[in-house]
Design a protein around this motif. Structure first.
Motif, PDB file in Angstrom:
ATOM      1  N   ILE A   3       0.875  -1.173   0.000  1.00 28.08           N
ATOM      2  CA  ILE A   3       0.000   0.000   0.000  1.00 28.08           C
ATOM      3  C   ILE A   3       0.914   1.225   0.000  1.00 28.08           C
ATOM      4  O   ILE A   3       1.784   1.356   0.859  1.00 28.08           O
ATOM      5  CB  ILE A   3      -0.915   0.039   1.245  1.00 28.08           C
ATOM      6  N   ARG A   4       0.723   2.083  -0.984  1.00 24.45           N
ATOM      7  CA  ARG A   4       1.533   3.296  -1.071  1.00 24.45           C
ATOM      8  C   ARG A   4       0.702   4.492  -0.636  1.00 24.45           C
ATOM      9  O   ARG A   4      -0.489   4.564  -0.909  1.00 24.45           O
ATOM     10  CB  ARG A   4       2.025   3.499  -2.491  1.00 24.45           C
ATOM     11  N   ILE A   5       1.369   5.424   0.014  1.00 25.35           N
ATOM     12  CA  ILE A   5       0.717   6.652   0.454  1.00 25.35           C
ATOM     13  C   ILE A   5       1.324   7.800  -0.340  1.00 25.35           C
ATOM     14  O   ILE A   5       2.525   8.063  -0.247  1.00 25.35           O
ATOM     15  CB  ILE A   5       0.904   6.872   1.973  1.00 25.35           C
ATOM     16  N   ASP A   6       0.489   8.451  -1.132  1.00 22.69           N
ATOM     17  CA  ASP A   6       0.941   9.536  -1.998  1.00 22.69           C
ATOM     18  C   ASP A   6       0.535  10.897  -1.438  1.00 22.69           C
ATOM     19  O   ASP A   6       0.110  11.786  -2.173  1.00 22.69           O
ATOM     20  CB  ASP A   6       0.360   9.349  -3.405  1.00 22.69           C
ATOM     21  N   ALA A  66      -0.028  -1.629  -4.973  1.00 22.31           N
ATOM     22  CA  ALA A  66       0.807  -2.227  -6.028  1.00 22.31           C
ATOM     23  C   ALA A  66       1.290  -3.573  -5.513  1.00 22.31           C
ATOM     24  O   ALA A  66       1.489  -3.744  -4.309  1.00 22.31           O
ATOM     25  CB  ALA A  66       1.976  -1.324  -6.340  1.00 22.31           C
ATOM     26  N   PRO A  67       1.472  -4.542  -6.408  1.00 17.02           N
ATOM     27  CA  PRO A  67       1.947  -5.854  -5.954  1.00 17.02           C
ATOM     28  C   PRO A  67       3.330  -5.763  -5.333  1.00 17.02           C
ATOM     29  O   PRO A  67       4.119  -4.881  -5.692  1.00 17.02           O
ATOM     30  CB  PRO A  67       1.966  -6.706  -7.217  1.00 17.02           C
ATOM     31  N   ASP A  68       3.618  -6.662  -4.389  1.00 19.21           N
ATOM     32  CA  ASP A  68       4.936  -6.715  -3.775  1.00 19.21           C
ATOM     33  C   ASP A  68       5.990  -7.043  -4.825  1.00 19.21           C
ATOM     34  O   ASP A  68       5.718  -7.722  -5.811  1.00 19.21           O
ATOM     35  CB  ASP A  68       4.990  -7.775  -2.666  1.00 19.21           C
ATOM     36  N   ASP A  69       7.209  -6.602  -4.561  1.00 20.55           N
ATOM     37  CA  ASP A  69       8.330  -6.877  -5.477  1.00 20.55           C
ATOM     38  C   ASP A  69       9.070  -8.137  -5.083  1.00 20.55           C
ATOM     39  O   ASP A  69      10.288  -8.201  -5.229  1.00 20.55           O
ATOM     40  CB  ASP A  69       9.302  -5.679  -5.483  1.00 20.55           C
TER      41      ASP A  69
END
Length: 70
Positions: A3-6, A66-69
């Motif tokens: 989970i990204r926080i923009d 976004a999916p994990d890397d």
């Protein structure tokens, strides 16, 4: 978790700083920085609501997945 926080993007769009947002939503600048830098493990709905109200945006403008890397 991916989970990204923009929050930084929305702050830039509104030409607002961390201290100004913190004052407007009633949390410390340190806690806003934790959110902005993506180090938060959780966010309260009341905080998310306040952020969206002040920045005039939707939760999806701040949070993305976004999916994990792996």
């Amino acid at each position: 978790m991916a989970i990204r926080i923009d929050l930084d993007v929305q702050l830039a769009k509104q030409k607002m700083g961390v201290a100004e947002l913190a004052d407007a939503i009633g949390i410390t600048p340190a806690n806003v920085s934790v959110l902005k830098n993506g180090r938060a493990k959780a966010v309260r709905f009341t905080t998310l609501d306040a952020i969206c109200r002040v920045l005039e945006c939707q939760p999806g403008d701040i949070l993305s997945w976004a999916p994990d890397d792996d």
